[in-house]
Design a protein around this motif. Structure first.
Motif, PDB file in Angstrom:
ATOM      1  N   ASP A 256      -0.455   5.513  15.355  1.00  0.00           N
ATOM      2  CA  ASP A 256      -1.639   4.996  14.670  1.00  0.00           C
ATOM      3  C   ASP A 256      -2.698   6.086  14.542  1.00  0.00           C
ATOM      4  O   ASP A 256      -2.826   6.971  15.397  1.00  0.00           O
ATOM      5  CB  ASP A 256      -2.241   3.817  15.456  1.00  0.00           C
TER       6      ASP A 256
ATOM      7  N   TYR B  65      -5.016   4.083   9.535  1.00  0.00           N
ATOM      8  CA  TYR B  65      -3.568   4.112   9.325  1.00  0.00           C
ATOM      9  C   TYR B  65      -2.871   3.401  10.480  1.00  0.00           C
ATOM     10  O   TYR B  65      -3.141   3.692  11.654  1.00  0.00           O
ATOM     11  CB  TYR B  65      -3.065   5.555   9.231  1.00  0.00           C
ATOM     12  N   HIS B  66      -1.971   2.481  10.144  1.00  0.00           N
ATOM     13  CA  HIS B  66      -1.202   1.742  11.153  1.00  0.00           C
ATOM     14  C   HIS B  66       0.240   2.211  11.118  1.00  0.00           C
ATOM     15  O   HIS B  66       1.003   1.862  10.234  1.00  0.00           O
ATOM     16  CB  HIS B  66      -1.262   0.233  10.886  1.00  0.00           C
TER      17      HIS B  66
ATOM     18  N   ARG C   6       5.523  -3.209   7.835  1.00  0.00           N
ATOM     19  CA  ARG C   6       5.320  -3.249   6.388  1.00  0.00           C
ATOM     20  C   ARG C   6       4.073  -2.495   5.938  1.00  0.00           C
ATOM     21  O   ARG C   6       4.013  -2.024   4.800  1.00  0.00           O
ATOM     22  CB  ARG C   6       5.284  -4.701   5.910  1.00  0.00           C
ATOM     23  N   GLU C   7       3.096  -2.351   6.798  1.00  0.00           N
ATOM     24  CA  GLU C   7       1.924  -1.554   6.438  1.00  0.00           C
ATOM     25  C   GLU C   7       2.324  -0.118   6.109  1.00  0.00           C
ATOM     26  O   GLU C   7       1.702   0.536   5.273  1.00  0.00           O
ATOM     27  CB  GLU C   7       0.896  -1.553   7.576  1.00  0.00           C
TER      28      GLU C   7
ATOM     29  N   PHE D 258       1.898   1.928   2.606  1.00  0.00           N
ATOM     30  CA  PHE D 258       1.224   3.236   2.583  1.00  0.00           C
ATOM     31  C   PHE D 258       2.053   4.258   1.820  1.00  0.00           C
ATOM     32  O   PHE D 258       1.531   4.993   0.964  1.00  0.00           O
ATOM     33  CB  PHE D 258       0.978   3.720   4.017  1.00  0.00           C
TER      34      PHE D 258
END
Length: 267
Positions: A126, A130-131, A222-223, A227
């Motif tokens: 992380d 931003y994950h 899914r993040e 991205f």
């Protein structure tokens, strides 16, 4: 050096068709694509290989200095493409290989003309805004556990990576694959993978690109797929009805359909 021997290169399928290169992820080898090859082989020439340190590659060719960077693995891809004199190939990379493909396409743009990124992650840790799915402490613990007891780490992590607890044979296969990898070489590849940050390279991608993500993935949530899709101009994002980080094994029909549909669109 005989690149074919070094990387255990296999060429199959239709020699008259466009070439598709299938690249495995960390702890795996080319056998992980066995459910995908039949879906491609009739129309496409298919190239499979093992990164140095994995599968049946030439372990004597391993260099910690070279493979402590994703660029070292991208150099493997470049040299394979040059040895086979590939032109305008489609590079299909799973997990960290998706980012290796980005680097390779920048190194030899005439040889790689499209990318398929299966469960990609440009950064696992992380960051502000931003994950990636893991804290820095998570990754430190993961790497320390890998170094202290690689076999135990493999047995614990493989089911998490694979998901699909109701299908334990999938996790067991990944355990077997991990355990077949030399622990010291696996440690180098793990650090290169989990400590990498390739976000800046995404915007440089100039070729047609498909991003494939699982609907549930503990390693690349899914993040991350969103991205990557947003960072690569003109890319397509497909969310598979699949669980786990290896949809080409857990949901091969859906994965193969997405890949072949993309390939059909390149004609």
């Amino acid at each position: 050096m005989d690149i074919g021997h070094r990387n255990n290169v296999t060429v199959t399928g239709n020699p008259e068709g466009r070439t598709v290169v299938l690249a495995h992820g960390f702890g795996c080898d080319q056998n992980m694509w066995r459910l995908t090859v039949p879906a491609l082989a009739e129309e496409y020439q298919v190239v499979l290989f093992d990164y140095v340190g994995a599968g049946r590659s030439d372990l004597s060719a391993f260099s910690e200095a070279r493979y402590s960077s994703l660029e070292g693995y991208a150099q493997d891809v470049e040299e394979i493409c040059e040895a086979l004199d590939l032109r305008d190939a489609v590079f299909v990379g799973h997990s960290v290989s998706a980012m290796i493909g980005v680097l390779a396409a920048a190194r030899v743009p005439e040889r790689i003309g499209a990318l398929v990124m299966v469960a990609p992650s440009p950064r696992y840790i992380d960051d502000a805004g931003y994950h990636g799915g893991f804290s820095a402490e998570d990754i430190d613990e993961l790497l320390a556990s890998l170094d202290s007891n690689y076999l135990g780490w493999s047995a614990a992590m493989a089911p998490v990576i694979m998901g699909n607890a109701e299908r334990p044979e999938l996790g067991e296969e990944l355990v077997t694959s991990f355990c077949a990898t030399d622990p010291e070489m696996a440690s180098v590849f793990a650090r290169t993978t989990f400590l990498s940050d390739s976000r800046a390279e995404l915007k440089s991608v100039q070729v047609p690109t498909l991003v494939l993500e699982s609907s549930q993935d503990a390693i690349a949530p899914r993040e991350v797929g969103a991205f990557v899709h947003q960072a690569i101009p003109g890319s397509a994002l497909v969310t598979l009805e699949a669980t786990g980080h290896c949809p080409h094994l857990s949901a091969p029909e859906a994965t193969n359909q997405a890949i072949t549909t993309f390939l059909d669109g390149l004609r």
